[in-house]
Design a protein around this motif. Structure first.
Motif, PDB file in Angstrom:
ATOM      1  N   THR A 104       0.839  -1.195   0.000  1.00 17.89           N
ATOM      2  CA  THR A 104       0.000   0.000   0.000  1.00 17.89           C
ATOM      3  C   THR A 104       0.875   1.246   0.000  1.00 17.89           C
ATOM      4  N   ASP A 141       0.434   3.041  10.684  1.00 23.83           N
ATOM      5  CA  ASP A 141      -0.143   1.882  11.373  1.00 23.83           C
ATOM      6  C   ASP A 141      -1.660   1.838  11.238  1.00 23.83           C
ATOM      7  N   ASP A 177      -3.713   3.294   9.118  1.00 19.31           N
ATOM      8  CA  ASP A 177      -4.235   3.203   7.758  1.00 19.31           C
ATOM      9  C   ASP A 177      -3.590   2.093   6.934  1.00 19.31           C
ATOM     10  N   GLY A 178      -2.679   1.330   7.552  1.00 21.55           N
ATOM     11  CA  GLY A 178      -2.057   0.212   6.840  1.00 21.55           C
ATOM     12  C   GLY A 178      -1.202   0.626   5.668  1.00 21.55           C
ATOM     13  N   ASP A 215       2.315   1.142   3.748  1.00 20.60           N
ATOM     14  CA  ASP A 215       3.690   0.631   3.736  1.00 20.60           C
ATOM     15  C   ASP A 215       4.703   1.742   3.499  1.00 20.60           C
ATOM     16  N   HIS A 242       9.820  -0.476   8.381  1.00 15.52           N
ATOM     17  CA  HIS A 242       9.207  -0.965   7.148  1.00 15.52           C
ATOM     18  C   HIS A 242      10.253  -1.362   6.106  1.00 15.52           C
TER      19      HIS A 242
END
Length: 310
Positions: free
Chosen positions: A96, A136, A138-139, A141, A280
């Motif tokens: 994402t 975190d 909103d997910g 990357d 990440h």
């Protein structure tokens, strides 16, 4: 709440029950037979029932242990499968990317086919947003932002800087008042972009006109757009001359939908930045995307930016 014993105790029981041997279970789990025995004793205390009948040279399962062993083994198999799936998801699967809308629409979408051909196991989900997303919640990357590069506590890499110049539809070169000289600019509508807080000073028509030596141009006239892509679309449709960034119109210039009527650009303090939490970068798919993006973007950076030290 699940009432579960320590994982190590279950692991010791499952291995010893499969082998019917504390020493072989110890070899499998890289511990001592005494450690296996201690873990199993803790499990028996937790359950309140014996699991093994201990003999001189062997051990046997109790009836209770025989009943639960298949369930415990199946549980560990499913846990191993889940861990393996998570590991694969770190390397492949959905990525994402949150991006400034103009960069997403006018640059990233144009190049994603190349990324997909290189990494067919990674599917990109593109989230176009004016604001920085919460990684975190909103997910997200990785994020691509336009600004000054001030993102404390995060990994930040400069993609390229920006410069702005006038662009217009080729149709403005025709008609009763063709845009073929600087003086003729006064006969055409000026399209403005409101850069907001993205820059310390806005790259305005006033700044460009001063650099071009135009003293009598009315730089205040014309509509303002809060999103750069709207000004670009207006220019494509022949509604005026837009002062916009290099990367946002690179593809439109290549296809001839837009032209640069004047070879004069004004460099800004803005740049596009690749931003993500440091953790990440441990994800293989995030590293692959970041490396690809920086490599690809280097070819599309403004000439003045390519020459500037990084």
């Amino acid at each position: 709440m699940r009432r579960l014993p320590p994982l190590k105790s279950l692991q010791a029981f499952e291995a010893a029950a499969r082998w019917l041997s504390f020493s072989k279970a110890a070899d499998e789990l890289f511990v001592t037979p005494a450690a296996i025995s201690q873990q199993i004793k803790q499990l028996e205390v937790f359950l309140g029932t014996p699991l093994f009948r201990r003999m001189t040279r062997a051990v046997q399962l109790t009836d209770e242990a025989k009943t639960v062993l298949p369930l415990v083994t199946d549980g560990f198999d499913k846990l191993a499968e889940a861990v393996e799936r998570l590991a694969r998801e770190e390397e492949t699967g959905l990525l994402t990317v949150s991006s400034a809308p103009t960069f997403a629409i006018k640059w990233l979408v144009q190049h994603l086919t190349d990324f997909s051909s290189r990494y067919p196991d990674i599917d990109v989900r593109l989230d176009a947003s004016l604001e920085m997303r919460d990684f975190d919640r909103d997910g997200i990357d990785v994020s691509i932002r336009l600004g000054l590069g001030d993102y404390p506590g995060l990994h930040v890499a400069r993609i390229f800087g920006e410069e702005v110049s006038p662009v217009c539809s080729p149709m403005l070169l025709e008609g009763d008042r063709p845009l073929n000289t600087l003086d003729n600019l006064k006969d055409h509508r000026l399209l403005h972009v409101d850069w907001g807080k993205l820059t310390a000073y806005s790259p305005t028509w006033e700044i460009w006109a001063k650099a071009a030596g135009l003293e009598d141009l009315d730089v205040a006239r014309g509509p303002q757009f809060s999103v750069e892509t709207m000004a670009i679309e207006a220019a494509i449709n022949g509604k005026g001359v837009a002062l916009v960034s290099h990367s946002a119109v690179a593809s439109d210039l290549r296809t001839g939908r837009l032209i640069k009527p004047f070879d004069l650009a004004v460099k800004t303090d803005m740049a596009y930045w690749l931003v993500c939490p440091h953790t990440h970068l441990r994800r293989a798919k995030v590293r692959a995307f970041c490396e690809w993006l920086l490599e690809t973007a280097a070819d599309d950076a403004p000439i003045s930016d390519r020459m500037a030290p990084r």
